[in-house]
Write a protein that holds these residues in place. Structure first.
Motif, PDB file in Angstrom:
ATOM      1  N   ARG A   5      -0.530 -32.600 -14.901  1.00 31.07           N
ATOM      2  CA  ARG A   5      -1.326 -34.068 -14.409  1.00 31.07           C
ATOM      3  C   ARG A   5      -1.879 -34.881 -15.501  1.00 31.07           C
ATOM      4  O   ARG A   5      -2.289 -34.269 -16.635  1.00 31.07           O
ATOM      5  CB  ARG A   5      -2.545 -33.555 -13.490  1.00 31.07           C
ATOM      6  N   PRO A   6      -1.689 -36.087 -15.329  1.00 36.94           N
ATOM      7  CA  PRO A   6      -2.116 -37.071 -16.424  1.00 36.94           C
ATOM      8  C   PRO A   6      -3.602 -36.841 -16.730  1.00 36.94           C
ATOM      9  O   PRO A   6      -4.436 -36.420 -15.918  1.00 36.94           O
ATOM     10  CB  PRO A   6      -2.111 -38.514 -16.022  1.00 36.94           C
ATOM     11  N   PRO A   7      -4.175 -37.033 -17.879  1.00 38.51           N
ATOM     12  CA  PRO A   7      -5.379 -37.008 -18.306  1.00 38.51           C
ATOM     13  C   PRO A   7      -6.551 -37.623 -17.516  1.00 38.51           C
ATOM     14  O   PRO A   7      -6.317 -38.816 -16.892  1.00 38.51           O
ATOM     15  CB  PRO A   7      -5.488 -37.311 -19.846  1.00 38.51           C
ATOM     16  N   ARG A   8      -7.555 -37.306 -17.311  1.00 45.06           N
ATOM     17  CA  ARG A   8      -8.527 -37.856 -16.505  1.00 45.06           C
ATOM     18  C   ARG A   8      -8.954 -39.220 -17.295  1.00 45.06           C
ATOM     19  O   ARG A   8      -9.215 -39.087 -18.326  1.00 45.06           O
ATOM     20  CB  ARG A   8      -9.972 -37.099 -16.254  1.00 45.06           C
ATOM     21  N   GLY A   9      -9.228 -40.066 -16.273  1.00 44.65           N
ATOM     22  CA  GLY A   9      -9.541 -41.559 -17.062  1.00 44.65           C
ATOM     23  C   GLY A   9      -8.215 -42.327 -17.288  1.00 44.65           C
ATOM     24  O   GLY A   9      -8.403 -43.615 -17.547  1.00 44.65           O
ATOM     25  N   GLY A  10      -6.986 -41.711 -17.183  1.00 46.95           N
ATOM     26  CA  GLY A  10      -6.018 -42.699 -17.190  1.00 46.95           C
ATOM     27  C   GLY A  10      -5.795 -43.912 -16.124  1.00 46.95           C
ATOM     28  O   GLY A  10      -6.335 -43.556 -15.010  1.00 46.95           O
ATOM     29  N   ARG A  11      -5.059 -44.733 -16.287  1.00 48.46           N
ATOM     30  CA  ARG A  11      -4.624 -45.881 -15.599  1.00 48.46           C
ATOM     31  C   ARG A  11      -3.973 -45.329 -14.230  1.00 48.46           C
ATOM     32  O   ARG A  11      -4.295 -45.609 -12.955  1.00 48.46           O
ATOM     33  CB  ARG A  11      -3.926 -46.897 -15.965  1.00 48.46           C
ATOM     34  N   ALA A  12      -3.329 -44.190 -14.271  1.00 47.04           N
ATOM     35  CA  ALA A  12      -2.439 -43.356 -13.203  1.00 47.04           C
ATOM     36  C   ALA A  12      -3.477 -43.194 -12.260  1.00 47.04           C
ATOM     37  O   ALA A  12      -3.249 -42.986 -10.880  1.00 47.04           O
ATOM     38  CB  ALA A  12      -1.547 -42.523 -13.653  1.00 47.04           C
ATOM     39  N   GLU A  13      -4.638 -42.493 -12.661  1.00 46.76           N
ATOM     40  CA  GLU A  13      -5.608 -41.972 -11.885  1.00 46.76           C
ATOM     41  C   GLU A  13      -6.116 -42.892 -11.160  1.00 46.76           C
ATOM     42  O   GLU A  13      -6.622 -42.822  -9.861  1.00 46.76           O
ATOM     43  CB  GLU A  13      -6.607 -41.089 -12.542  1.00 46.76           C
ATOM     44  N   VAL A  14      -6.617 -43.922 -11.798  1.00 43.08           N
ATOM     45  CA  VAL A  14      -7.222 -45.245 -10.930  1.00 43.08           C
ATOM     46  C   VAL A  14      -6.303 -45.988 -10.066  1.00 43.08           C
ATOM     47  O   VAL A  14      -6.887 -46.030  -8.802  1.00 43.08           O
ATOM     48  CB  VAL A  14      -7.573 -46.469 -11.933  1.00 43.08           C
ATOM     49  N   GLU A  15      -4.984 -45.846 -10.193  1.00 47.33           N
ATOM     50  CA  GLU A  15      -4.194 -46.497  -9.402  1.00 47.33           C
ATOM     51  C   GLU A  15      -3.911 -45.502  -8.221  1.00 47.33           C
ATOM     52  O   GLU A  15      -3.681 -46.118  -7.061  1.00 47.33           O
ATOM     53  CB  GLU A  15      -2.618 -46.783 -10.229  1.00 47.33           C
ATOM     54  N   ARG A  16      -3.857 -44.198  -8.331  1.00 49.93           N
ATOM     55  CA  ARG A  16      -3.844 -43.090  -7.166  1.00 49.93           C
ATOM     56  C   ARG A  16      -4.953 -43.388  -6.632  1.00 49.93           C
ATOM     57  O   ARG A  16      -4.892 -43.429  -5.314  1.00 49.93           O
ATOM     58  CB  ARG A  16      -3.876 -41.979  -7.677  1.00 49.93           C
ATOM     59  N   ALA A  17      -6.146 -43.455  -7.040  1.00 48.95           N
ATOM     60  CA  ALA A  17      -7.419 -43.800  -6.119  1.00 48.95           C
ATOM     61  C   ALA A  17      -7.419 -45.013  -5.297  1.00 48.95           C
ATOM     62  O   ALA A  17      -7.741 -44.923  -4.104  1.00 48.95           O
ATOM     63  CB  ALA A  17      -8.819 -43.725  -7.239  1.00 48.95           C
ATOM     64  N   ILE A  18      -6.905 -46.108  -5.988  1.00 46.34           N
ATOM     65  CA  ILE A  18      -6.934 -47.240  -5.203  1.00 46.34           C
ATOM     66  C   ILE A  18      -5.968 -46.955  -3.884  1.00 46.34           C
ATOM     67  O   ILE A  18      -6.032 -47.755  -2.825  1.00 46.34           O
ATOM     68  CB  ILE A  18      -6.533 -48.666  -6.053  1.00 46.34           C
ATOM     69  N   LEU A  19      -4.735 -46.670  -4.291  1.00 44.06           N
ATOM     70  CA  LEU A  19      -3.617 -46.635  -3.348  1.00 44.06           C
ATOM     71  C   LEU A  19      -3.951 -45.810  -2.335  1.00 44.06           C
ATOM     72  O   LEU A  19      -3.841 -45.966  -0.912  1.00 44.06           O
ATOM     73  CB  LEU A  19      -2.506 -45.957  -4.011  1.00 44.06           C
ATOM     74  N   ALA A  20      -4.793 -44.660  -2.651  1.00 46.86           N
ATOM     75  CA  ALA A  20      -5.324 -43.562  -1.565  1.00 46.86           C
ATOM     76  C   ALA A  20      -6.425 -44.221  -0.654  1.00 46.86           C
ATOM     77  O   ALA A  20      -6.320 -44.200   0.623  1.00 46.86           O
ATOM     78  CB  ALA A  20      -5.679 -42.470  -2.253  1.00 46.86           C
ATOM     79  N   ALA A  21      -7.172 -45.063  -1.074  1.00 46.75           N
ATOM     80  CA  ALA A  21      -8.364 -45.707  -0.567  1.00 46.75           C
ATOM     81  C   ALA A  21      -7.806 -46.865   0.374  1.00 46.75           C
ATOM     82  O   ALA A  21      -8.052 -46.858   1.654  1.00 46.75           O
ATOM     83  CB  ALA A  21      -9.495 -46.285  -1.359  1.00 46.75           C
ATOM     84  N   VAL A  22      -6.908 -47.468  -0.006  1.00 44.57           N
ATOM     85  CA  VAL A  22      -6.037 -48.814   0.915  1.00 44.57           C
ATOM     86  C   VAL A  22      -5.474 -48.048   2.116  1.00 44.57           C
ATOM     87  O   VAL A  22      -5.483 -48.367   3.098  1.00 44.57           O
ATOM     88  CB  VAL A  22      -5.154 -49.349  -0.179  1.00 44.57           C
ATOM     89  N   ALA A  23      -4.629 -46.963   1.775  1.00 42.87           N
ATOM     90  CA  ALA A  23      -3.753 -46.551   2.717  1.00 42.87           C
ATOM     91  C   ALA A  23      -4.723 -45.696   3.847  1.00 42.87           C
ATOM     92  O   ALA A  23      -4.436 -45.919   5.084  1.00 42.87           O
ATOM     93  CB  ALA A  23      -2.996 -45.154   2.180  1.00 42.87           C
ATOM     94  N   GLU A  24      -6.046 -45.458   3.166  1.00 46.54           N
ATOM     95  CA  GLU A  24      -6.882 -44.691   4.294  1.00 46.54           C
ATOM     96  C   GLU A  24      -7.566 -45.812   5.227  1.00 46.54           C
ATOM     97  O   GLU A  24      -7.817 -45.529   6.121  1.00 46.54           O
ATOM     98  CB  GLU A  24      -8.016 -43.774   3.449  1.00 46.54           C
ATOM     99  N   ILE A  25      -8.023 -46.786   4.660  1.00 47.83           N
ATOM    100  CA  ILE A  25      -8.630 -47.806   5.072  1.00 47.83           C
ATOM    101  C   ILE A  25      -8.010 -48.995   5.913  1.00 47.83           C
ATOM    102  O   ILE A  25      -8.506 -49.518   6.731  1.00 47.83           O
ATOM    103  CB  ILE A  25      -9.970 -48.301   4.150  1.00 47.83           C
ATOM    104  N   VAL A  26      -7.013 -49.358   5.312  1.00 43.97           N
ATOM    105  CA  VAL A  26      -6.061 -50.245   5.860  1.00 43.97           C
ATOM    106  C   VAL A  26      -4.776 -49.659   6.243  1.00 43.97           C
ATOM    107  O   VAL A  26      -3.724 -49.930   5.464  1.00 43.97           O
ATOM    108  CB  VAL A  26      -5.879 -51.585   4.876  1.00 43.97           C
TER     109      VAL A  26
END
Length: 89
Positions: A5-26
């Motif tokens: 897994r990429p290190p915590r705090g990387g852009r990839a982690e932020v991108e995954r969090a945004i994608l997951a939230a958008v998929a869940e809410i919209v």
């Protein structure tokens, strides 16, 4: 064997969090439509959805930030960069 897994705090982690939230809410937004140049409202997120997405992403990343900090971000790319910077603090 799973990939590391990429290190915590990387852009990839932020991108995954945004994608997951958008998929869940919209639901129904195609992954390909969630691009850096789009604003959450471009994806069909109304003002309540946008607040829920931000709160979900903050929770997923363990970041504390006032909601007012997000009002002037022009697109998902700026949101990603902003959150990435906040994770380092």
């Amino acid at each position: 064997m799973t990939a590391p897994r990429p290190p915590r705090g990387g852009r990839a982690e932020v991108e995954r969090a945004i994608l997951a939230a958008v998929a869940e809410i919209v639901p129904g937004v195609a992954r390909a439509d969630i691009t850096a140049d789009k604003h959450l409202r471009d994806l069909g997120a109304d003002s309540v959805d946008r607040v829920e997405i931000i709160l979900s992403v903050l929770d997923r990343l363990g970041v504390r930030e006032p909601l007012a900090s997000f009002s002037d971000l022009p697109n998902i790319g700026a949101l990603t960069e902003f959150l990435h910077e906040r994770m380092g603090k």
